[in-house]
Structure formats: C-alpha cells, structure tokens
Scaffold this motif. Structure first.
Motif, PDB file in Angstrom:
ATOM      1  N   GLU A  29       5.915   4.271   4.974  1.00  0.00           N
ATOM      2  CA  GLU A  29       4.930   3.274   4.558  1.00  0.00           C
ATOM      3  C   GLU A  29       4.838   2.196   5.615  1.00  0.00           C
ATOM      4  O   GLU A  29       5.853   1.773   6.168  1.00  0.00           O
ATOM      5  CB  GLU A  29       5.331   2.633   3.233  1.00  0.00           C
ATOM      6  N   TYR A  31       1.768  -1.020   7.328  1.00  0.00           N
ATOM      7  CA  TYR A  31       0.478  -1.709   7.252  1.00  0.00           C
ATOM      8  C   TYR A  31      -0.157  -1.716   8.637  1.00  0.00           C
ATOM      9  O   TYR A  31       0.516  -1.972   9.637  1.00  0.00           O
ATOM     10  CB  TYR A  31       0.661  -3.144   6.754  1.00  0.00           C
ATOM     11  N   ASN A 121     -13.163   8.337   6.231  1.00  0.00           N
ATOM     12  CA  ASN A 121     -12.677   7.176   5.507  1.00  0.00           C
ATOM     13  C   ASN A 121     -13.852   6.486   4.807  1.00  0.00           C
ATOM     14  O   ASN A 121     -14.519   5.646   5.400  1.00  0.00           O
ATOM     15  CB  ASN A 121     -11.989   6.208   6.480  1.00  0.00           C
ATOM     16  N   GLU A 129      -7.995   9.417   1.868  1.00  0.00           N
ATOM     17  CA  GLU A 129      -7.023  10.381   2.382  1.00  0.00           C
ATOM     18  C   GLU A 129      -7.452  10.870   3.763  1.00  0.00           C
ATOM     19  O   GLU A 129      -8.611  11.218   3.978  1.00  0.00           O
ATOM     20  CB  GLU A 129      -6.908  11.566   1.423  1.00  0.00           C
ATOM     21  N   ILE A 146      -2.248  11.346   4.626  1.00  0.00           N
ATOM     22  CA  ILE A 146      -2.073   9.898   4.508  1.00  0.00           C
ATOM     23  C   ILE A 146      -2.951   9.420   3.371  1.00  0.00           C
ATOM     24  O   ILE A 146      -4.125   9.789   3.287  1.00  0.00           O
ATOM     25  CB  ILE A 146      -2.486   9.195   5.810  1.00  0.00           C
ATOM     26  N   LYS A 148      -4.401   5.874   2.067  1.00  0.00           N
ATOM     27  CA  LYS A 148      -4.538   4.505   2.553  1.00  0.00           C
ATOM     28  C   LYS A 148      -5.361   3.684   1.585  1.00  0.00           C
ATOM     29  O   LYS A 148      -6.262   4.202   0.939  1.00  0.00           O
ATOM     30  CB  LYS A 148      -5.122   4.486   3.958  1.00  0.00           C
ATOM     31  N   HIS A 163      -2.920  -0.654   3.896  1.00  0.00           N
ATOM     32  CA  HIS A 163      -1.620  -0.070   3.553  1.00  0.00           C
ATOM     33  C   HIS A 163      -1.688   1.443   3.727  1.00  0.00           C
ATOM     34  O   HIS A 163      -2.618   2.092   3.238  1.00  0.00           O
ATOM     35  CB  HIS A 163      -1.264  -0.411   2.105  1.00  0.00           C
ATOM     36  N   TYR A 164      -0.716   2.003   4.443  1.00  0.00           N
ATOM     37  CA  TYR A 164      -0.641   3.446   4.695  1.00  0.00           C
ATOM     38  C   TYR A 164       0.592   4.014   4.009  1.00  0.00           C
ATOM     39  O   TYR A 164       1.687   3.477   4.149  1.00  0.00           O
ATOM     40  CB  TYR A 164      -0.536   3.726   6.198  1.00  0.00           C
ATOM     41  N   ASN A 165       0.401   5.117   3.296  1.00  0.00           N
ATOM     42  CA  ASN A 165       1.487   5.870   2.689  1.00  0.00           C
ATOM     43  C   ASN A 165       1.397   7.280   3.285  1.00  0.00           C
ATOM     44  O   ASN A 165       0.482   8.036   2.971  1.00  0.00           O
ATOM     45  CB  ASN A 165       1.321   5.893   1.168  1.00  0.00           C
ATOM     46  N   VAL A 166       2.336   7.604   4.152  1.00  0.00           N
ATOM     47  CA  VAL A 166       2.307   8.830   4.962  1.00  0.00           C
ATOM     48  C   VAL A 166       3.289   9.850   4.383  1.00  0.00           C
ATOM     49  O   VAL A 166       4.449   9.528   4.147  1.00  0.00           O
ATOM     50  CB  VAL A 166       2.688   8.514   6.434  1.00  0.00           C
TER      51      VAL A 166
END
Length: 171
Positions: A29, A31, A121, A129, A146, A148, A163-166
């Motif tokens: 995670e 930013y 995006n 995603e 990802i 986001k 915010h990125y959740n990879v």
C-alpha cells in the motif's frame, strides 16, 4: 498449437534454470502524489489537442509524470519510490485516462525493483483497477492488479493524492 504447448510445458524448466523459486504474493500500500501545480511539479502536460481545453473530459491531453510514492497520504510522509510514465485523457464521454507507468521502488524491501502498470482509469469511479504487466528485480515476471482510490484532489490545481493497494504475484 504445438509450439504453444511446448512453451507452456517448458515453463517450470525455465523457472528452475533461472533460479526463480516458488511464486510469492505481495500486498503493498502507498500513496501517489500527482502535482501539476507546485514549486517543483511532478506532472507536466506535454501534448494537448487543440480541442482539449474546450472538452469537458480534457480529451487529447497527455501528461508525463515523475510522482512521489509515499507510505502515508501526506507529501512529507516517507518516500518509498516514484511513479514514472504518462497518462492521457482518452474518452470523449467521461473523465477517463489511459495510464502507462513504472513504479520505481527506492526504499524498503523492494528497493531497486520496479512494477510496470497499464490500464484504464475512469477517474470519477470510487475504485479503479489497473493491471500489473511485469517488473524487474524482486518483481521479475510480475503480474497482478492494483486497486486505486482518490484520497484527495484540489479542483483548482488538479493536484491529487491517490491511494494504491497493490497485489502482485512474483518470484
């Protein structure tokens, strides 16, 4: 057809020859700070169709980025890397981007490694995603996705924190 079967049947042999070991899944995670208006901008408009400013979706505008990636949402938070690449406004009917970037990690467990990311995006969607299409270093042969979310955006400057959740599968 036969050549495809040979390719896929030889993958474990290649994996062993390369010393890749077993695949791992990492969740990361961070930013991203996209700064179009700042003392030192990290996002710069490099091309613009003559109709882009008149378009409600900015269709035809291209931006190159060298955005900081941080542990927390504040720009003063610990920097763990950079997002280097570009995005372009690619829809005439909604605010949507095509993104092509490398996440270059400069600190921590993945220091010196990169992830290559590409995707659509649709900016106004709550969660978007993108796909992970490869990488280097610890992320050699990476694939994943990802999720986001916009954390904050300044509507005047268009500066944004995302915010990125990879989730990445790698060797």
């Amino acid at each position: 057809m036969v050549s495809l079967l040979l390719l896929f049947s030889s993958m474990p042999i290649c994996q062993a020859k390369l010393g890749l070991g077993e695949p791992k899944v990492s969740c990361i995670e961070f930013y991203l700070h996209d700064l179009l208006v700042a003392e030192k901008p990290t996002a710069v408009i490099v091309a613009e169709a003559n109709t882009a400013k008149a378009s409600p979706t900015l269709f035809g505008e291209v931006v190159v980025v060298d955005d900081p990636l941080t542990k927390g949402p504040e720009l003063t938070s610990k920097v763990i890397g950079k997002a280097q690449g570009l995005y372009a406004y690619s829809s005439q009917s909604e605010l949507s981007l095509i993104e092509a970037m490398n996440f270059v990690f400069t600190d921590g467990k993945f220091n010196g490694s990169t992830l290559t990311v590409m995707g659509r995006n649709p900016v106004l969607h709550k969660v978007r995603e993108l796909s992970i299409n490869g990488g280097s270093g610890a992320f050699r042969l990476a694939r994943g996705y990802i999720l986001k979310q916009t954390y904050s955006v300044d509507l005047t400057t268009q500066n944004a924190v995302v915010h990125y959740n990879v989730t990445v599968l790698h060797y």
